[in-house]
Design an enzyme around this catalytic site. Structure first.
Site, mmCIF file in Angstrom:
data_model
loop_
_atom_site.group_PDB
_atom_site.id
_atom_site.type_symbol
_atom_site.label_atom_id
_atom_site.label_comp_id
_atom_site.label_asym_id
_atom_site.label_seq_id
_atom_site.Cartn_x
_atom_site.Cartn_y
_atom_site.Cartn_z
ATOM 1 N N GLU A 1 4.147 -5.195 7.155
ATOM 2 C CA GLU A 1 3.296 -4.199 7.824
ATOM 3 C C GLU A 1 3.641 -4.013 9.295
ATOM 4 O O GLU A 1 3.480 -2.934 9.853
ATOM 5 C CB GLU A 1 1.810 -4.595 7.702
ATOM 6 C CG GLU A 1 1.229 -4.469 6.310
ATOM 7 C CD GLU A 1 1.384 -5.720 5.458
ATOM 8 O OE1 GLU A 1 2.223 -6.596 5.777
ATOM 9 O OE2 GLU A 1 0.668 -5.817 4.445
ATOM 10 N N GLY B 1 0.588 -5.162 0.646
ATOM 11 C CA GLY B 1 -0.557 -5.239 -0.269
ATOM 12 C C GLY B 1 -0.163 -5.812 -1.623
ATOM 13 O O GLY B 1 -1.010 -6.386 -2.322
ATOM 14 N N GLU C 1 -0.327 -9.435 -1.095
ATOM 15 C CA GLU C 1 -1.748 -9.797 -0.978
ATOM 16 C C GLU C 1 -2.419 -9.780 -2.352
ATOM 17 O O GLU C 1 -3.269 -10.614 -2.650
ATOM 18 C CB GLU C 1 -2.436 -8.841 0.006
ATOM 19 C CG GLU C 1 -1.945 -9.086 1.435
ATOM 20 C CD GLU C 1 -2.306 -7.968 2.401
ATOM 21 O OE1 GLU C 1 -1.949 -6.795 2.128
ATOM 22 O OE2 GLU C 1 -2.946 -8.252 3.427
ATOM 23 N N ALA D 1 0.856 -1.181 0.000
ATOM 24 C CA ALA D 1 0.000 0.000 0.000
ATOM 25 C C ALA D 1 0.893 1.232 0.000
ATOM 26 O O ALA D 1 2.059 1.158 0.426
ATOM 27 C CB ALA D 1 -0.873 -0.006 1.244
HETATM 28 N N1 CAA Z 1 4.568 3.309 -0.279
HETATM 29 C C1 CAA Z 1 5.011 4.507 -0.711
HETATM 30 N N2 CAA Z 1 6.249 4.699 -1.212
HETATM 31 C C2 CAA Z 1 7.066 3.630 -1.270
HETATM 32 C C3 CAA Z 1 6.673 2.355 -0.840
HETATM 33 C C4 CAA Z 1 5.351 2.222 -0.324
HETATM 34 N N3 CAA Z 1 4.867 1.040 0.077
HETATM 35 N N4 CAA Z 1 7.705 1.499 -1.016
HETATM 36 C C5 CAA Z 1 8.708 2.207 -1.553
HETATM 37 N N5 CAA Z 1 8.325 3.501 -1.709
HETATM 38 C C6 CAA Z 1 9.110 4.600 -2.252
HETATM 39 C C7 CAA Z 1 10.219 5.036 -1.305
HETATM 40 O O1 CAA Z 1 9.709 5.930 -0.332
HETATM 41 C C8 CAA Z 1 11.184 5.675 -2.260
HETATM 42 O O2 CAA Z 1 10.713 6.952 -2.597
HETATM 43 P P1 CAA Z 1 11.770 8.206 -2.686
HETATM 44 O O3 CAA Z 1 12.676 7.853 -3.819
HETATM 45 O O4 CAA Z 1 10.888 9.373 -2.965
HETATM 46 O O5 CAA Z 1 12.493 8.249 -1.368
HETATM 47 C C9 CAA Z 1 11.064 4.821 -3.519
HETATM 48 O O6 CAA Z 1 9.812 4.134 -3.407
HETATM 49 C C10 CAA Z 1 12.150 3.769 -3.637
HETATM 50 O O7 CAA Z 1 12.182 3.041 -2.424
HETATM 51 P P2 CAA Z 1 13.514 2.880 -1.520
HETATM 52 O O8 CAA Z 1 14.422 4.027 -1.735
HETATM 53 O O9 CAA Z 1 13.077 2.589 -0.135
HETATM 54 O O10 CAA Z 1 14.139 1.593 -2.232
HETATM 55 P P3 CAA Z 1 15.032 0.462 -1.555
HETATM 56 O O11 CAA Z 1 15.488 -0.398 -2.686
HETATM 57 O O12 CAA Z 1 16.050 1.052 -0.649
HETATM 58 O O13 CAA Z 1 14.017 -0.385 -0.619
HETATM 59 C C11 CAA Z 1 11.958 -1.538 -0.130
HETATM 60 C C12 CAA Z 1 12.937 -1.060 -1.222
HETATM 61 C C13 CAA Z 1 12.637 -2.576 0.767
HETATM 62 C C14 CAA Z 1 10.782 -2.171 -0.840
HETATM 63 C C15 CAA Z 1 11.521 -0.327 0.732
HETATM 64 O O14 CAA Z 1 11.115 0.719 -0.126
HETATM 65 C C16 CAA Z 1 10.366 -0.623 1.653
HETATM 66 O O15 CAA Z 1 10.556 -1.221 2.692
HETATM 67 N N6 CAA Z 1 9.141 -0.202 1.266
HETATM 68 C C17 CAA Z 1 7.964 -0.353 2.107
HETATM 69 C C18 CAA Z 1 7.432 -1.756 2.050
HETATM 70 C C19 CAA Z 1 6.236 -1.899 2.981
HETATM 71 O O16 CAA Z 1 6.312 -1.641 4.170
HETATM 72 N N7 CAA Z 1 5.101 -2.342 2.417
HETATM 73 C C20 CAA Z 1 3.877 -2.543 3.165
HETATM 74 C C21 CAA Z 1 3.007 -1.317 3.110
HETATM 75 S S1 CAA Z 1 1.557 -1.454 4.138
HETATM 76 C C22 CAA Z 1 0.489 -2.435 3.281
HETATM 77 O O17 CAA Z 1 0.778 -2.876 2.201
HETATM 78 C C23 CAA Z 1 -0.844 -2.745 3.961
HETATM 79 C C24 CAA Z 1 -1.945 -3.197 3.064
HETATM 80 O O18 CAA Z 1 -1.894 -3.315 1.890
HETATM 81 C C25 CAA Z 1 -3.229 -3.474 3.589
#
Ligand code: CAA
Length: 257
Positions: A131, A108, A111, A65
């Site tokens: 999450e 997500g 999922e 998400a």
């Molecule tokens: N939402 C919004 N932005 C995101 C994102 C997300 N889920 N995942 C990555 N991005 C963005 C980052 O903020 C970054 O943006 P900027 O360049 O503007 O800083 C860009 O994408 C590239 O990401 P990273 O610089 O972090 O890339 P990385 O290679 O260092 O790491 C990653 C990659 C491990 C996937 C890391 O981005 C990460 O941990 N992302 C979040 C993953 C996460 O927590 N997902 C679960 C979300 S909650 C959910 O999904 C609930 C649901 O559906 C019901």
């Protein structure tokens, strides 16, 4: 149709939806989920479409998400907003969905892949439900579908630690159908999709419905459901064609009727 956050196309009986928000690793914001639902509605209504391949890009299927969007959102937004209906729309899509997953497939995104019927993964794919690191838990089916896919203990490990697993691990745990080199990911997904698209479309949809029912009903209810759908298939012209073609020793020409 033109979309902002995805690209939808069709080639014969196989349609493709490619998530396209590369700057944020295809994070699933409300607009992307809206567009995904609209694309599925269009493909549901198009009788030429038999199977849909859902994919992202090399770096990410979807990293979950959109966390940016979560920042200002409340419990009431979550309860009353469109998200539940959007996920339900994807779940209810009646034609087979083949996920072609490369790179991050998290939260997500994982999922969403689990809502698909078949998952083909590139060797580079990484799966997880991170999450817990945000102080929340999976909310689009992860706590229910992951244990059904990989078992309680493995699901607990992923959901409680937020760790990622490799494509190979996901394969060994039964989360994905196969793991292939990234350069042949789409070829492999399309080969499967085209094979399914060549089958009798009504029977394919009934079979998908029957298999999905097996995951949420006791065996006797599921068997009863299957028996009814099996009988229903006998009302189709394609059943006549399939049986006749076998007996005539030729390839069937299914019409979807
Ligand atoms: N939402 C919004 N932005 C995101 C994102 C997300 N889920 N995942 C990555 N991005 C963005 C980052 O903020 C970054 O943006 P900027 O360049 O503007 O800083 C860009 O994408 C590239 O990401 P990273 O610089 O972090 O890339 P990385 O290679 O260092 O790491 C990653 C990659 C491990 C996937 C890391 O981005 C990460 O941990 N992302 C979040 C993953 C996460 O927590 N997902 C679960 C979300 S909650 C959910 O999904 C609930 C649901 O559906 C019901």
């Amino acid at each position: 149709m033109d979309y902002e956050n995805l690209v939808a196309s069709r080639d014969g009986g196989v349609a493709t939806i490619r998530l396209h928000r590369p700057k944020v690793l295809n994070a699933l914001n409300g607009k992307t989920l809206d567009e995904l639902c609209a694309a599925l509605d269009a493909f549901e209504a198009d009788p030429e479409v038999r199977v849909v391949v859902l994919t992202g890009d090399e770096r990410a299927f979807a990293a979950g998400a959109d966390i940016q969007e979560f920042a200002g959102q409340t419990a009431v937004d979550m309860l009353e907003g469109p998200r539940g209906r959007q996920w339900e729309r994807i779940r209810a899509f009646s034609k087979p969905l083949v996920a072609a997953v490369s790179g991050y497939c998290l939260g997500g995104g994982c999922e969403l892949a689990m809502l698909c019927d078949i998952i083909v993964a590139a060797e580079t794919a990484r799966f997880g439900q991170p999450e817990i690191n945000l102080g929340i838990l999976p909310g689009a089916g992860g706590t229910q579908r992951l244990p059904r896919a990989v078992g309680k203990h493995r699901a607990m490990e992923l959901i409680l630690t937020g760790r990622h697993i490799t494509a190979q691990q996901a394969y060994e745990w039964g989360l994905v159908n196969r793991v292939v080199p990234p350069e042949v990911l789409l070829d492999e997904a399309y080969a499967l999709a085209r094979e399914i698209a060549s089958k009798a479309p009504v029977a394919v949809r009934l079979a998908k419905a029957a298999v999905l029912r097996s995951l949420d009903t006791p065996l006797d209810v599921g068997l009863d459901y299957e028996r009814r759908l099996f009988a229903l298939a006998f009302a189709t012209e394609d059943k006549e064609e399939g049986v006749r073609a076998f007996l005539d020793k030729r390839k069937p020409a299914f019409q979807g009727r």
